[in-house]
Scaffold this motif. Structure first.
Motif, PDB file in Angstrom:
ATOM      1  N   ARG A   7      26.654  36.217 -12.284  1.00 23.16           N
ATOM      2  CA  ARG A   7      27.074  34.985 -11.599  1.00 23.16           C
ATOM      3  C   ARG A   7      26.058  33.890 -11.904  1.00 23.16           C
ATOM      4  N   ALA A   8      26.472  32.875 -12.664  1.00 24.09           N
ATOM      5  CA  ALA A   8      25.540  31.832 -13.096  1.00 24.09           C
ATOM      6  C   ALA A   8      25.079  30.954 -11.937  1.00 24.09           C
ATOM      7  N   SER A   9      25.940  30.747 -10.947  1.00 21.86           N
ATOM      8  CA  SER A   9      25.617  29.759  -9.905  1.00 21.86           C
ATOM      9  C   SER A   9      24.518  30.221  -8.969  1.00 21.86           C
ATOM     10  N   THR A  10      24.211  31.499  -8.973  1.00 24.50           N
ATOM     11  CA  THR A  10      23.184  32.003  -8.059  1.00 24.50           C
ATOM     12  C   THR A  10      21.907  32.409  -8.793  1.00 24.50           C
ATOM     13  N   VAL A  11      21.718  31.912  -9.998  1.00 23.27           N
ATOM     14  CA  VAL A  11      20.411  32.043 -10.643  1.00 23.27           C
ATOM     15  C   VAL A  11      19.512  30.981 -10.007  1.00 23.27           C
ATOM     16  N   VAL A  12      18.404  31.416  -9.423  1.00 21.15           N
ATOM     17  CA  VAL A  12      17.544  30.514  -8.651  1.00 21.15           C
ATOM     18  C   VAL A  12      16.118  30.563  -9.196  1.00 21.15           C
ATOM     19  N   VAL A  13      15.355  29.518  -8.882  1.00 25.42           N
ATOM     20  CA  VAL A  13      14.003  29.448  -9.409  1.00 25.42           C
ATOM     21  C   VAL A  13      13.049  30.265  -8.536  1.00 25.42           C
ATOM     22  N   SER A  14      12.048  30.807  -9.171  1.00 29.28           N
ATOM     23  CA  SER A  14      10.975  31.560  -8.499  1.00 29.28           C
ATOM     24  C   SER A  14      10.562  30.858  -7.207  1.00 29.28           C
ATOM     25  N   GLY A  15      10.370  31.642  -6.158  1.00 33.20           N
ATOM     26  CA  GLY A  15       9.981  31.093  -4.869  1.00 33.20           C
ATOM     27  C   GLY A  15      11.135  31.006  -3.893  1.00 33.20           C
ATOM     28  N   THR A  16      12.366  31.005  -4.422  1.00 33.51           N
ATOM     29  CA  THR A  16      13.544  30.962  -3.554  1.00 33.51           C
ATOM     30  C   THR A  16      13.706  32.318  -2.860  1.00 33.51           C
ATOM     31  N   PRO A  17      13.806  32.349  -1.529  1.00 35.80           N
ATOM     32  CA  PRO A  17      13.985  33.639  -0.855  1.00 35.80           C
ATOM     33  C   PRO A  17      15.350  34.247  -1.184  1.00 35.80           C
ATOM     34  N   ILE A  18      15.391  35.552  -1.081  1.00 36.33           N
ATOM     35  CA  ILE A  18      16.639  36.286  -1.333  1.00 36.33           C
ATOM     36  C   ILE A  18      17.032  36.975  -0.024  1.00 36.33           C
TER      37      ILE A  18
ATOM     38  N   LYS B 195      25.058  42.216  -7.433  1.00 32.26           N
ATOM     39  CA  LYS B 195      24.118  41.399  -8.200  1.00 32.26           C
ATOM     40  C   LYS B 195      24.304  39.902  -7.918  1.00 32.26           C
ATOM     41  N   SER B 196      25.487  39.495  -7.474  1.00 31.34           N
ATOM     42  CA  SER B 196      25.839  38.068  -7.489  1.00 31.34           C
ATOM     43  C   SER B 196      25.154  37.256  -6.397  1.00 31.34           C
ATOM     44  N   PHE B 197      24.457  37.919  -5.467  1.00 30.23           N
ATOM     45  CA  PHE B 197      23.828  37.187  -4.363  1.00 30.23           C
ATOM     46  C   PHE B 197      22.583  36.420  -4.796  1.00 30.23           C
ATOM     47  N   GLY B 198      21.990  36.778  -5.939  1.00 31.03           N
ATOM     48  CA  GLY B 198      20.819  36.032  -6.374  1.00 31.03           C
ATOM     49  C   GLY B 198      20.093  36.681  -7.541  1.00 31.03           C
ATOM     50  N   THR B 199      19.638  35.856  -8.455  1.00 33.43           N
ATOM     51  CA  THR B 199      18.857  36.277  -9.619  1.00 33.43           C
ATOM     52  C   THR B 199      17.740  35.245  -9.763  1.00 33.43           C
ATOM     53  N   SER B 200      16.492  35.706  -9.832  1.00 31.51           N
ATOM     54  CA  SER B 200      15.365  34.761  -9.875  1.00 31.51           C
ATOM     55  C   SER B 200      14.830  34.615 -11.293  1.00 31.51           C
ATOM     56  N   ILE B 201      14.420  33.400 -11.646  1.00 29.15           N
ATOM     57  CA  ILE B 201      13.727  33.208 -12.929  1.00 29.15           C
ATOM     58  C   ILE B 201      12.434  32.431 -12.700  1.00 29.15           C
ATOM     59  N   SER B 202      11.467  32.658 -13.599  1.00 34.85           N
ATOM     60  CA  SER B 202      10.215  31.904 -13.547  1.00 34.85           C
ATOM     61  C   SER B 202      10.482  30.473 -14.003  1.00 34.85           C
ATOM     62  N   PRO B 203       9.692  29.515 -13.518  1.00 33.39           N
ATOM     63  CA  PRO B 203      10.040  28.105 -13.721  1.00 33.39           C
ATOM     64  C   PRO B 203       9.700  27.538 -15.093  1.00 33.39           C
TER      65      PRO B 203
ATOM     66  N   VAL C 241       8.583  35.037  -8.477  1.00 40.58           N
ATOM     67  CA  VAL C 241       8.310  35.647  -7.183  1.00 40.58           C
ATOM     68  C   VAL C 241       9.465  35.384  -6.224  1.00 40.58           C
ATOM     69  N   GLY C 242       9.716  36.355  -5.358  1.00 38.62           N
ATOM     70  CA  GLY C 242      10.771  36.168  -4.366  1.00 38.62           C
ATOM     71  C   GLY C 242      10.568  37.100  -3.196  1.00 38.62           C
ATOM     72  N   GLN C 243      10.851  36.596  -1.997  1.00 43.11           N
ATOM     73  CA  GLN C 243      10.738  37.434  -0.800  1.00 43.11           C
ATOM     74  C   GLN C 243      12.123  37.845  -0.333  1.00 43.11           C
ATOM     75  N   LEU C 244      12.229  39.105   0.064  1.00 51.03           N
ATOM     76  CA  LEU C 244      13.498  39.608   0.602  1.00 51.03           C
ATOM     77  C   LEU C 244      13.562  39.314   2.098  1.00 51.03           C
ATOM     78  N   LEU C 245      14.560  38.570   2.523  1.00 54.02           N
ATOM     79  CA  LEU C 245      14.742  38.247   3.942  1.00 54.02           C
ATOM     80  C   LEU C 245      15.812  39.164   4.553  1.00 54.02           C
ATOM     81  N   PRO C 246      15.774  39.311   5.874  1.00 55.44           N
ATOM     82  CA  PRO C 246      16.768  40.196   6.520  1.00 55.44           C
ATOM     83  C   PRO C 246      18.195  39.699   6.310  1.00 55.44           C
TER      84      PRO C 246
END
Lengths: 408, 408
Positions: free
Chosen positions: B150-161, B245-253, B401-406
């Protein structure tokens, strides 16, 4: 280019939305009445929608419908009502052209394309054809199963499709272990589908309940999910289809709104199990639509009707597709397309792809004048049409057409 | 926000590209030297790149790198060379800020995200963990297998998941047939990957040979393909992963260019079979890169290094991924991301995800201070880093980097 022959699909009861251009008109949003294309950018400039509250200025003077599709439903409904009144009258000069002189473009910019498998008949027929086993996939009754397709190669009706090359298991090899070779597909198929176009977006991590999801569906189109069955058979385990589908997916140019389909509600499927709350749909008696679908194959100048099926036979609704796709936290963006998967019935004559019709390539289909097909041949034209309700309903989708060209 | 601690990754030998903003600077393209962020829109306005032939005016005064990434390599190389000269000198006033005061954004607008499975070690380790069978998928040695994410949920490092909810097989149920239930994932995992960013596009139906495909790769980032293993196990047959997988994918900036990686070429894998012509790669001795990858888990304020692996152990190159994805007729668009799949080695300590490390959830990993993990817990922070060559090389990727939230 589009054909004038669907005049009866586009009565005042329809008012579909598309994107059109011509030598006289720059690309812009449009609607169609009978065989007349009405340029909405021109109408808006002439002040037609001036008192529609919440409608952004110049929203129709755009190369896609995305900005309009993202609006709240009441605004879209007001525009539709205004058009239904207006189109019975004389329109401002220069705002219309005959369909035959107009080019139709992709109606939306597609950010995501997710293709579902919502037909119980299709999974049973295909399972029987490939594996001699009708058992649906494990999650079939619990949620609408799906994979992400390639958004960038969704093309508008009329765009030719080039026979793809890919990796194929060479089952004719004399060896016990069949080698994988690379070459043009020898098993080209179509899939008769409906595409649900996302309107108002669903934000990330918000989700949406199926019973509320119509608010996020702008409308529907016919969708042909062209499939290279031999490439698919070689690549699908374990990550699903990729190159067997990514070469091209066709959609019809006019988006038929849910408002136009209100008069054609039909009962949805009965279910044996309790669904997760977000997948619980609206009342069963109006959970689906009566939309007749038809596939014609034009081969060597002869046209053969290959199948007729109906949208109401799907096991999952567009609302449930949206709700499932958003349920793990993904957003849904305006212009995203969710395909229903092949719409098939339970018997020959209602199978939505050649894989089913030929029982996995084993039994050729006989066309007009005795021609036979196992899969598509170069030059074949696949034409899909869809009509809500009965002949004369005035609400149709026109056609989704594409010709298969030889491999490069 | 980004951490100042990767200063040594960003020497003059690197010159990565990203997108940054701050209270003093509108969002624009940027590079980084040591801990200094250099705003390229400002530099271009000051005339720094005036004599770079073919560089569009104001190309860096954009919220994404897409327009620059789409250019021919010689233009990008000239900009890089100019920056390497310039950055040793004093820069125009107002064109720089310390990394600690800057916000980093998604470096590109992502139209398509295709995730591959290029590591032979990963497919063997994962196969052993899940199925007790090391046999790679059928096509593994013939082509790089992949699915569309899912392309729309690729997010930049630091975005919580946020921990996703989804359909899960309840293996604890006392019934013989285990029911499918809906709820928060209990098997949250990361996957240590590298993302290849497409630069100059590949047109539809043109394809590209692997040996020419570096021309279409702008650079690379670290990618964390967050995975909900229990949702994946329930949905993956037969269409592949979707909501898992579609809930989020992180990439370095920061996108590290292939030019910066030239000094770190390493031998590619040996192969037993002849590949299709378009997949034949460049000479084996420099077909890969020496890039060390590391995963740290920060749990309850303690940091544990979970794994170290190396990009050069992948069985398929970025060039081959591009060539395969374009081989059936799909275009490749600027900003498309092709993930390598989990980069794993052959032994404990080099496994790129918890699924492998815990042998399918059966053997907990012991962290600092005796903490244990089978899968990720709420609050856990996954930090991935990558460095080309040896310590002191001056060319690194910083962190993803990414933090897993509840679950919500």
């Amino acid at each position: 280019m589009t054909s004038p022959k669907y005049r009866s699909h586009f009565s005042l009861a329809n008012i579909p939305f598309g994107v059109a251009s011509s030598p006289k008109h720059t690309i812009q949003c449009a609607t169609r009445l009978d065989n007349t294309v009405v340029f909405l950018g021109i109408l808006q400039q002439a002040g037609t929608f001036e008192d529609v509250r919440g409608l952004p200025s110049d929203v129709f003077n755009r190369p896609t419908l995305n900005e309009f599709a993202a609006l709240d439903k009441p605004i879209q409904r007001e525009v539709r009502a205004r058009l239904q009144l207006l189109l019975t009258d004389d329109l401002p000069p220069g705002s219309t052209e005959d369909i035959s002189s107009v080019i139709l473009h992709m109606p939306v910019s597609v950010g995501g394309f997710t293709d579902f498998s919502c037909s119980l008949h299709h999974v049973r027929n295909a399972g029987r054809a490939i594996l001699n086993d009708e058992t649906p996939p494990p999650g079939f009754f619990n949620f609408p199963i799906a994979y992400n397709g390639r958004a960038s190669t969704v093309v508008v009706s009329g765009t030719p499709i080039v026979r793809p090359k890919g990796h194929i298991i060479d089952r004719t090899a004399p060896t016990e272990k069949k080698p994988i070779v690379f070459g043009p597909s020898k098993a080209m198929d179509y899939e008769l589908e409906v595409g649900v176009i996302v309107g108002k977006p669903v934000p990330r991590e918000k989700g949406v309940a199926a019973r509320d999801a119509d608010e996020h569906i702008f409308g529907m189109v016919i969708l042909n999910d062209w499939s290279a069955r031999d490439i698919q058979g070689c690549e699908m385990v374990p990550l699903g289809p990729l190159n067997s589908k990514s070469f091209g997916t066709s959609i019809s140019p006019w988006i038929v709104t849910l408002d136009a389909l209100q008069s054609f509600k039909a009962p949805g499927p009965t279910r044996d199990i309790v669904l997760a709350n977000h997948l619980e749909d609206i009342t069963i008696v109006e959970a689906s639509y009566d939309i007749s679908l038809k596939v014609d194959l034009m081969a060597n100048e002869n046209t053969t009707t290959l199948s007729r099926s109906n949208f109401r036979d799907l096991h999952w609704s567009g609302r449930q597709m949206v709700a499932h796709a958003a349920s793990s936290g993904s957003d849904m963006r305006t212009g995203d397309i969710l395909g229903t998967g092949t719409v098939s019935g339970s018997e020959q004559g209602s199978y939505g792809c050649l894989l089913e019709m030929t029982n996995g390539g084993k039994e050729p289909v006989v066309l007009e004048k005795g021609l036979k097909r196992v899969f598509l041949e170069d030059g074949d034209v696949v034409q899909m049409t869809a009509l809500a309700g009965k002949d004369g309903s005035g609400v149709g989708f026109g056609e989704c057409v594409g010709q298969l060209l030889p491999a490069l």
